[in-house]
Design an enzyme around this catalytic site. Structure first.
Site, short mmCIF file in Angstrom:
data_model
loop_
_atom_site.label_atom_id
_atom_site.label_comp_id
_atom_site.label_asym_id
_atom_site.label_seq_id
_atom_site.Cartn_x
_atom_site.Cartn_y
_atom_site.Cartn_z
N HIS A 187 32.39 38.95 45.69
CA HIS A 187 31.26 38.63 46.44
C HIS A 187 30.11 39.12 45.84
O HIS A 187 30.29 40.28 45.50
CB HIS A 187 31.50 38.66 47.87
CG HIS A 187 32.31 37.60 48.41
ND1 HIS A 187 32.15 36.86 49.68
CD2 HIS A 187 33.43 36.77 48.20
CE1 HIS A 187 32.93 36.06 50.19
NE2 HIS A 187 34.01 36.15 49.11
N GLU A 192 27.71 40.95 47.42
CA GLU A 192 27.85 42.19 48.27
C GLU A 192 28.78 43.31 47.89
O GLU A 192 28.48 44.49 47.64
CB GLU A 192 28.00 42.06 49.81
CG GLU A 192 26.97 41.00 50.47
CD GLU A 192 27.44 39.45 50.47
OE1 GLU A 192 27.17 38.94 51.42
OE2 GLU A 192 28.12 39.29 49.54
N CYS A 224 29.88 37.40 55.04
CA CYS A 224 30.75 37.02 55.44
C CYS A 224 31.40 38.07 56.49
O CYS A 224 31.15 39.05 56.19
CB CYS A 224 31.87 36.22 54.49
SG CYS A 224 32.43 37.40 53.41
N CYS A 271 32.40 40.92 53.65
CA CYS A 271 31.29 41.85 53.10
C CYS A 271 30.79 42.34 54.36
O CYS A 271 30.43 43.69 54.23
CB CYS A 271 30.28 40.75 52.73
SG CYS A 271 31.14 40.18 50.99
#
Length: 163
Positions: A51, A53, A81, A84
């Site tokens: 992801h 992040e 999410c 993260c």
């Protein structure tokens, strides 16, 4: 200043889109300097953990020489999410600036708010809606194009069956 760094996160999101990835981008800033950048690479890396992040946290931690990012600010185009959000809390990032919310999977206020959970040993200041329209449009345009592409592929497959 928030808009300046969010524009940098948007540039990261556009890199993801160029790879056919969901366009999510992130930058981490320390003392006015970007120390970590990331964009969504799940399909490219074939890795659930890739992801925006997490990619930015990894780079920022390496740059800082520490897993703690206590004086940093994260700028991300989409609400993080649960994974993260957990990483943000674990990295001790004190502030997250978000472009748009994620009503289906967001854990910084939409579904849950893991960033401001008082039972954790660290809470995060949240700023919402910075360049929201631009961040939202990236996602809307991406998924609209994806639906069109999938419909065309489905139609092509159907026509090939008829031939």
């Amino acid at each position: 200043m928030d808009e300046k760094y969010m524009k940098m996160a948007i540039a990261q999101a556009k890199k993801a889109a160029a790879l056919g990835e969901v366009p999510i981008g992130c930058v981490i800033v320390y003392e006015g300097k970007v120390i970590g950048r990331g964009y969504n690479r799940r399909k490219t890396d074939k890795n659930t953990l890739s992801h925006a992040e997490l990619n930015a946290i990894k780079k920022a931690s390496k740059k800082m020489g520490d897993w703690r990012l206590e004086e940093c600010t994260m700028y991300v185009t989409l609400e993080p999410c649960q994974m993260c959000s957990g990483a943000i809390v674990q990295a001790r990032i004190p502030k997250v600036v978000m472009g748009c919310m994620n009503p289906k999977a967001g854990c910084a206020g939409s579904i849950l708010n893991l960033l401001d959970e008082p039972r954790f040993n660290h809470q995060v200041e949240i700023v919402k809606g910075v360049l929201e329209d631009e961040c939202s449009a990236l996602l809307t345009d991406f998924f609209k194009a994806l639906r069109i592409k999938n419909a065309l592929l489905k139609e092509k497959a159907k026509n090939e069956e008829l031939d």
